[in-house]
Design an enzyme around this catalytic site. Structure first.
Site, PDB file in Angstrom:
ATOM      1  N   ASP A  63       0.880  -1.170   0.000  1.00  9.34           N
ATOM      2  CA  ASP A  63       0.000   0.000   0.000  1.00  9.34           C
ATOM      3  C   ASP A  63       0.921   1.225   0.000  1.00  9.34           C
ATOM      4  OD1 ASP A  63      -1.693   2.095   0.416  1.00  9.34           O
ATOM      5  OD2 ASP A  63      -2.675   1.241   2.192  1.00  9.34           O
ATOM      6  N   VAL A  64       0.988   1.914  -1.130  1.00 13.81           N
ATOM      7  CA  VAL A  64       1.948   3.028  -1.246  1.00 13.81           C
ATOM      8  C   VAL A  64       1.620   4.172  -0.280  1.00 13.81           C
ATOM      9  CG1 VAL A  64       2.614   2.564  -3.645  1.00 13.81           C
ATOM     10  CG2 VAL A  64       0.708   4.129  -3.177  1.00 13.81           C
ATOM     11  N   SER A 143      -0.939  13.172 -15.093  1.00 16.18           N
ATOM     12  CA  SER A 143      -2.123  12.990 -15.940  1.00 16.18           C
ATOM     13  C   SER A 143      -2.338  14.234 -16.783  1.00 16.18           C
ATOM     14  CB  SER A 143      -3.349  12.770 -15.053  1.00 16.18           C
ATOM     15  OG  SER A 143      -4.529  12.825 -15.815  1.00 16.18           O
ATOM     16  N   TYR A 156      -8.594  14.765  -7.925  1.00 17.52           N
ATOM     17  CA  TYR A 156      -7.678  14.049  -8.826  1.00 17.52           C
ATOM     18  C   TYR A 156      -6.741  15.051  -9.510  1.00 17.52           C
ATOM     19  CZ  TYR A 156      -6.227  10.700 -12.486  1.00 17.52           C
ATOM     20  OH  TYR A 156      -5.503   9.888 -13.330  1.00 17.52           O
ATOM     21  N   ALA A 159      -4.183  16.524  -7.128  1.00 13.47           N
ATOM     22  CA  ALA A 159      -3.152  15.523  -6.779  1.00 13.47           C
ATOM     23  C   ALA A 159      -2.173  15.344  -7.941  1.00 13.47           C
ATOM     24  CB  ALA A 159      -3.821  14.194  -6.432  1.00 13.47           C
TER      25      ALA A 159
HETATM   26  N1  LIG Z   1      -6.084   5.275 -17.620  1.00 17.40           N
HETATM   27  C1  LIG Z   1      -5.974   6.555 -17.868  1.00 17.40           C
HETATM   28  O1  LIG Z   1      -6.633   7.086 -18.775  1.00 17.40           O
HETATM   29  C2  LIG Z   1      -5.030   7.401 -17.068  1.00 17.40           C
HETATM   30  C3  LIG Z   1      -4.859   8.725 -17.475  1.00 17.40           C
HETATM   31  C4  LIG Z   1      -3.990   9.543 -16.761  1.00 17.40           C
HETATM   32  C5  LIG Z   1      -3.294   9.035 -15.671  1.00 17.40           C
HETATM   33  N2  LIG Z   1      -3.502   7.735 -15.294  1.00 17.40           N
HETATM   34  C6  LIG Z   1      -2.746   7.266 -14.130  1.00 17.40           C
HETATM   35  O2  LIG Z   1      -2.055   6.084 -14.463  1.00 17.40           O
HETATM   36  C7  LIG Z   1      -1.869   5.289 -13.294  1.00 17.40           C
HETATM   37  C8  LIG Z   1      -2.308   3.862 -13.566  1.00 17.40           C
HETATM   38  O3  LIG Z   1      -3.699   3.840 -13.810  1.00 17.40           O
HETATM   39  P1  LIG Z   1      -4.446   2.723 -14.696  1.00 17.40           P
HETATM   40  O4  LIG Z   1      -5.253   3.452 -15.685  1.00 17.40           O
HETATM   41  O5  LIG Z   1      -3.492   1.690 -15.137  1.00 17.40           O
HETATM   42  O6  LIG Z   1      -5.472   2.146 -13.602  1.00 17.40           O
HETATM   43  P2  LIG Z   1      -5.694   0.671 -13.013  1.00 17.40           P
HETATM   44  O7  LIG Z   1      -6.843   0.807 -12.089  1.00 17.40           O
HETATM   45  O8  LIG Z   1      -5.772  -0.319 -14.120  1.00 17.40           O
HETATM   46  O9  LIG Z   1      -4.347   0.388 -12.197  1.00 17.40           O
HETATM   47  C9  LIG Z   1      -4.045   1.018 -10.988  1.00 17.40           C
HETATM   48  C10 LIG Z   1      -3.305   0.036 -10.099  1.00 17.40           C
HETATM   49  O10 LIG Z   1      -2.891   0.740  -8.908  1.00 17.40           O
HETATM   50  C11 LIG Z   1      -3.123  -0.111  -7.795  1.00 17.40           C
HETATM   51  N3  LIG Z   1      -3.273   0.674  -6.566  1.00 17.40           N
HETATM   52  C12 LIG Z   1      -4.303   1.486  -6.212  1.00 17.40           C
HETATM   53  N4  LIG Z   1      -4.081   2.001  -4.990  1.00 17.40           N
HETATM   54  C13 LIG Z   1      -2.894   1.504  -4.562  1.00 17.40           C
HETATM   55  C14 LIG Z   1      -2.129   1.659  -3.377  1.00 17.40           C
HETATM   56  N5  LIG Z   1      -2.572   2.421  -2.352  1.00 17.40           N
HETATM   57  N6  LIG Z   1      -0.934   1.026  -3.278  1.00 17.40           N
HETATM   58  C15 LIG Z   1      -0.492   0.231  -4.294  1.00 17.40           C
HETATM   59  N7  LIG Z   1      -1.191   0.032  -5.422  1.00 17.40           N
HETATM   60  C16 LIG Z   1      -2.369   0.658  -5.560  1.00 17.40           C
HETATM   61  C17 LIG Z   1      -4.405  -0.868  -8.160  1.00 17.40           C
HETATM   62  O11 LIG Z   1      -4.556  -2.042  -7.372  1.00 17.40           O
HETATM   63  C18 LIG Z   1      -4.192  -1.138  -9.641  1.00 17.40           C
HETATM   64  O12 LIG Z   1      -3.525  -2.358  -9.853  1.00 17.40           O
HETATM   65  C19 LIG Z   1      -2.664   5.996 -12.189  1.00 17.40           C
HETATM   66  O13 LIG Z   1      -1.777   6.786 -11.420  1.00 17.40           O
HETATM   67  C20 LIG Z   1      -3.620   6.874 -12.947  1.00 17.40           C
HETATM   68  O14 LIG Z   1      -4.036   7.993 -12.199  1.00 17.40           O
HETATM   69  C21 LIG Z   1      -4.346   6.920 -15.958  1.00 17.40           C
END
Ligand SMILES: NC(=O)c1ccc[n+]([C@@H]2O[C@H](COP(=O)([O-])OP(=O)(O)OC[C@H]3O[C@@H](n4cnc5c(N)ncnc54)[C@H](O)[C@@H]3O)[C@@H](O)[C@H]2O)c1
Length: 262
Positions: A63-64, A143, A156, A159
């Site tokens: 858990d980060v 993001s 969001y 952050a």
């Molecule tokens: N998908 C998009 O369009 C998008 C756009 C901009 C930014 N992002 C960013 O990219 C990153 C990855 O997102 P994604 O789209 O792959 O989503 P996702 O939900 O597929 O993956 C996120 C992962 O983070 C893990 N996670 C959540 N809270 C956690 C914690 N406290 N400690 C450890 N692990 C934790 C989850 O279990 C999951 O495996 C995120 O930071 C998200 O904000 C995503």
């Protein structure tokens, strides 16, 4: 032989979506990848996939947002591998959309705990190990919401802007150790996090994007791969937008392109 042979990489949130694609990409290039995720089973699944491809990885339930847990995790990586070369601060949550006036404290704090505090804890611990070796590559997942914050997602957006601030200060502090720190600002990428919005509006979002498609996790993994190469040594403190051109478009562009038959 890959370009990251012998290197140790940590990918937080590596059990799903963008993190999973990054873990695959770095392991294919020869890095031993620590897939750290809150969801232990997802992390283990990704590690099995990586090993099936003949590459190296270790899964870890992390858990980060828990400072002590993060410190113990990096101690573990250090004791097992003796170094950390690459940190991808990727773990994240979408949170629930809410108008600012209706935003509850818990929702706001949860967002900051995972994204801002989590990225800070991991960067602080990884930097200590990287400084010892006078080498490192850090990529923080910001993001497009840190270019123009989205309505309904003030928590969001705030952050993700904070992650850019962390990136820039860290880049200056760590430059003397040959450690680069950059951020990526993904646009709309297909993952569990965007399942809801894509279910409602995938065609519209793809149409609005100059490259006419939604991003895939691998689109982000390829840019991460560029930023973490040893020879990418003169890029630091940058935020790289990876969005197919989505941010550029406004209503005026749509009117003009339509008028010109495009
Ligand atoms: N998908 C998009 O369009 C998008 C756009 C901009 C930014 N992002 C960013 O990219 C990153 C990855 O997102 P994604 O789209 O792959 O989503 P996702 O939900 O597929 O993956 C996120 C992962 O983070 C893990 N996670 C959540 N809270 C956690 C914690 N406290 N400690 C450890 N692990 C934790 C989850 O279990 C999951 O495996 C995120 O930071 C998200 O904000 C995503």
């Amino acid at each position: 032989m890959g370009s990251l042979n012998g290197q140790i990489a940590v990918v937080t949130g590596g059990g799903s979506g963008i993190g999973r694609a990054i873990a695959h990409q770095l392991s294919k290039q020869g890095a031993h990848v620590w897939v750290a995720d809150l969801q232990e089973d997802s992390a283990s699944r990704v590690v099995s996939e990586i090993k099936e491809n003949g590459n190296q990885a270790t899964s870890y339930r992390l858990d980060v947002s828990d400072s002590e847990e993060v410190a113990r995790f990096f101690e573990n990586v250090d004791q097992t591998c003796g170094r950390v070369d690459i940190l991808i601060n990727n773990a994240g949550i979408a949170g629930n959309p809410s108008l600012l006036t209706q935003m509850v404290d818990e929702e706001w704090k949860r967002m900051f705990n995972v994204h801002v505090h989590g990225s800070f804890y991991c960067l602080r611990e990884a930097a200590k190990l990287m400084m010892r070796n006078r080498y490192g590559r850090v990529v923080n997942m910001s993001s497009l919401a840190a270019e123009t914050s989205l309505a309904g997602f003030s928590h969001y957006g705030a952050a993700k802007y904070a992650i850019v601030g962390l990136t820039e200060a860290a880049a200056k502090e760590l430059a003397g150790y040959q450690i680069t720190v950059n951020a990526i600002k993904p646009g709309v990428i297909r993952s569990a996090l965007t399942q809801g919005i894509l279910g409602m509006a995938e065609d519209r979002l793809a149409e609005t994007t100059p490259l006419k498609r939604i991003g895939e996790p691998e689109d982000i993994a390829k840019v991460v791969s560029m930023l973490v190469q040893p020879e990418t040594s003169f890029v630091t403190g940058s935020s790289v937008v990876v969005d197919g051109g989505f941010r550029l478009m406004n209503e005026m562009d749509r009117v003009m392109l339509e008028a010109l038959g495009k």
